[in-house]
Design an enzyme around this catalytic site. Structure first.
Site, PDB file in Angstrom:
ATOM      1  N   SER A 153      18.591  17.612  78.374  1.00  0.00           N
ATOM      2  CA  SER A 153      19.067  16.256  78.610  1.00  0.00           C
ATOM      3  C   SER A 153      18.174  15.540  79.622  1.00  0.00           C
ATOM      4  O   SER A 153      16.987  15.366  79.366  1.00  0.00           O
ATOM      5  CB  SER A 153      20.538  16.323  79.049  1.00  0.00           C
ATOM      6  OG  SER A 153      21.140  15.079  78.899  1.00  0.00           O
ATOM      7  N   ASP A 232      26.493  16.082  69.086  1.00  0.00           N
ATOM      8  CA  ASP A 232      26.326  15.746  70.513  1.00  0.00           C
ATOM      9  C   ASP A 232      26.734  14.287  70.718  1.00  0.00           C
ATOM     10  O   ASP A 232      26.088  13.370  70.196  1.00  0.00           O
ATOM     11  CB  ASP A 232      24.843  15.975  70.858  1.00  0.00           C
ATOM     12  CG  ASP A 232      24.500  15.681  72.306  1.00  0.00           C
ATOM     13  OD1 ASP A 232      25.138  14.811  72.924  1.00  0.00           O
ATOM     14  OD2 ASP A 232      23.558  16.316  72.810  1.00  0.00           O
ATOM     15  N   HIS A 264      26.588  18.907  73.165  1.00  0.00           N
ATOM     16  CA  HIS A 264      25.615  18.781  74.265  1.00  0.00           C
ATOM     17  C   HIS A 264      25.727  19.926  75.268  1.00  0.00           C
ATOM     18  O   HIS A 264      24.978  19.978  76.231  1.00  0.00           O
ATOM     19  CB  HIS A 264      25.894  17.449  74.978  1.00  0.00           C
ATOM     20  CG  HIS A 264      24.770  16.933  75.833  1.00  0.00           C
ATOM     21  ND1 HIS A 264      23.584  16.461  75.320  1.00  0.00           N
ATOM     22  CD2 HIS A 264      24.648  16.804  77.190  1.00  0.00           C
ATOM     23  CE1 HIS A 264      22.795  16.060  76.309  1.00  0.00           C
ATOM     24  NE2 HIS A 264      23.418  16.261  77.458  1.00  0.00           N
TER      25      HIS A 264
HETATM   26  N1  LIG Z   1      30.086  14.297  83.788  1.00  0.00           N
HETATM   27  C1  LIG Z   1      29.731  13.812  82.494  1.00  0.00           C
HETATM   28  C2  LIG Z   1      29.104  14.886  81.664  1.00  0.00           C
HETATM   29  C3  LIG Z   1      27.799  15.294  82.208  1.00  0.00           C
HETATM   30  C4  LIG Z   1      27.143  16.328  81.353  1.00  0.00           C
HETATM   31  O1  LIG Z   1      27.530  16.621  80.211  1.00  0.00           O
HETATM   32  N2  LIG Z   1      26.120  16.901  81.896  1.00  0.00           N
HETATM   33  C5  LIG Z   1      25.387  17.882  81.160  1.00  0.00           C
HETATM   34  C6  LIG Z   1      23.915  17.569  81.300  1.00  0.00           C
HETATM   35  S1  LIG Z   1      23.582  15.940  80.736  1.00  0.00           S
HETATM   36  C7  LIG Z   1      25.649  19.252  81.726  1.00  0.00           C
HETATM   37  O2  LIG Z   1      24.864  20.150  81.519  1.00  0.00           O
HETATM   38  N3  LIG Z   1      26.758  19.420  82.432  1.00  0.00           N
HETATM   39  C8  LIG Z   1      27.072  20.638  83.131  1.00  0.00           C
HETATM   40  C9  LIG Z   1      27.593  21.763  82.309  1.00  0.00           C
HETATM   41  O3  LIG Z   1      27.944  21.580  81.117  1.00  0.00           O
HETATM   42  O4  LIG Z   1      27.634  22.876  82.851  1.00  0.00           O
HETATM   43  C10 LIG Z   1      30.958  13.317  81.795  1.00  0.00           C
HETATM   44  O5  LIG Z   1      32.016  13.642  82.260  1.00  0.00           O
HETATM   45  O6  LIG Z   1      30.827  12.639  80.761  1.00  0.00           O
END
Ligand SMILES: N[C@@H](CCC(=O)N[C@@H](CS)C(=O)NCC(=O)O)C(=O)O
Length: 290
Positions: A153, A232, A264
């Site tokens: 990402s 995603d 994702h």
């Molecule tokens: N906080 C965001 C989501 C953020 C998100 O999905 N981040 C991804 C990278 S873009 C991630 O790897 N999050 C941490 C995880 O899944 O451990 C939301 O609530 O929509």
């Protein structure tokens, strides 16, 4: 500055080291994880290649180390994996912790130029210069001449742009669901507007993979493995735009795979972690031990 080893955790026959050091680029303490494969412990005088994994929004170096499952594949190929943080922490900048997609946890792997952020938000220099230089100094088993880069990402954006901006420095690049054209997506526009200023569009383009790939030297091959899940939500919302990157890359060797139904999350990353590490191994490994 030198790393303090906070913990050594046995993992897939090797060790996951929890490291911390004071960074001159961010002027904060930075934490990271370093996975050393079994060969680094059994044959410490034989240098091994390194894969840098850049994480996405909201992450630290822990998310992928705990649930990305790159390590079993890296152990097999004798590759070390570095999991840095995604931004400075505790820089005491007004508003730095207010958003999940800007400021802390969202350094975007750029060196900020705006007054408010430029003192600390220098993640491009940190990842591309300071971190590898300090790692190679302290951990002599790591081969500074064999480095690959990948990410997820926002970290996929980081991997692609850092690779494209430094021809020849990284031997391989891949990405999971990369933000491929940040100047044209809401996440990128918010971040670049904040870190570079709304008016500084030239600077925006310098950190946009789709813009950078257009000017990639035609006589240098650009093999890159990119996976994107069709389930995603961020892809569906137009935050990733891999098609723009693919189109701009033309016939330069990029392989974008659209994986049916994957989202994702780290369920997606762990499903294709083996393919990505195997891909990097083709460019990084000389098969001495593995
Ligand atoms: N906080 C965001 C989501 C953020 C998100 O999905 N981040 C991804 C990278 S873009 C991630 O790897 N999050 C941490 C995880 O899944 O451990 C939301 O609530 O929509």
């Amino acid at each position: 500055m030198a790393f303090e080893i906070k913990a050594k955790i046995a993992n897939f026959g090797g060790q996951l080291l929890k490291l911390e050091h004071q960074s001159t680029s961010t002027k904060t303490k930075m934490a990271l994880n370093l996975f050393l494969p079994p060969s680094a412990i059994s044959h410490p005088s034989t240098k091994i290649p390194v894969l840098i994994y850049l994480s996405g929004l909201t992450c630290t170096g822990d998310n992928c180390a705990e649930k990305g499952f790159l390590q079993p594949h890296a152990a097999k190929h004798c590759i070390a994996v570095v999991y840095p943080d995604t931004s400075p922490r505790g820089a005491k900048i007004d508003g730095e912790d207010d958003s999940w997609d800007f400021g802390s946890g969202a350094g975007f792997y750029v060196d900020a130029t705006t007054e408010r952020w430029r003192n600390n938000y220098n993640m491009y220099t940190y990842i591309n210069e300071e971190l590898p230089s300090e790692l190679f100094k302290q951990f002599e088993v790591l081969d500074g001449g064999r480095v690959g880069i990948t990410g997820h990402s926002m970290g996929g954006h980081g991997a692609l742009t850092i690779f494209l901006k430094n021809p020849g420095r990284y031997l391989s690049v891949s990405a999971f669901a990369p933000m491929s054209n940040p100047i044209n997506c809401p996440w990128g526009q918010k971040a670049f507007g904040g870190y570079f200023g709304e008016e500084n569009k030239e600077k925006w383009a310098e950190h946009d993979a789709t813009e950078l790939v257009k000017v990639w030297e035609k006589d240098m091959t650009l093999e890159a493995l990119i996976d994107v899940g069709t389930g995603d939500n961020f892809y569906k919302q137009g935050q990733l735009l891999p098609e723009n990157f693919e189109k701009a890359a033309g016939d330069k060797g990029i392989q974008v795979r659209y994986q049916e139904g994957y989202d994702h999350s780290y369920f997606f990353i762990s499903s294709f972690a083996g393919d990505h590490v195997n891909f990097h191994a083709k460019y990084l490994c000389n098969q001495v031990f593995c």
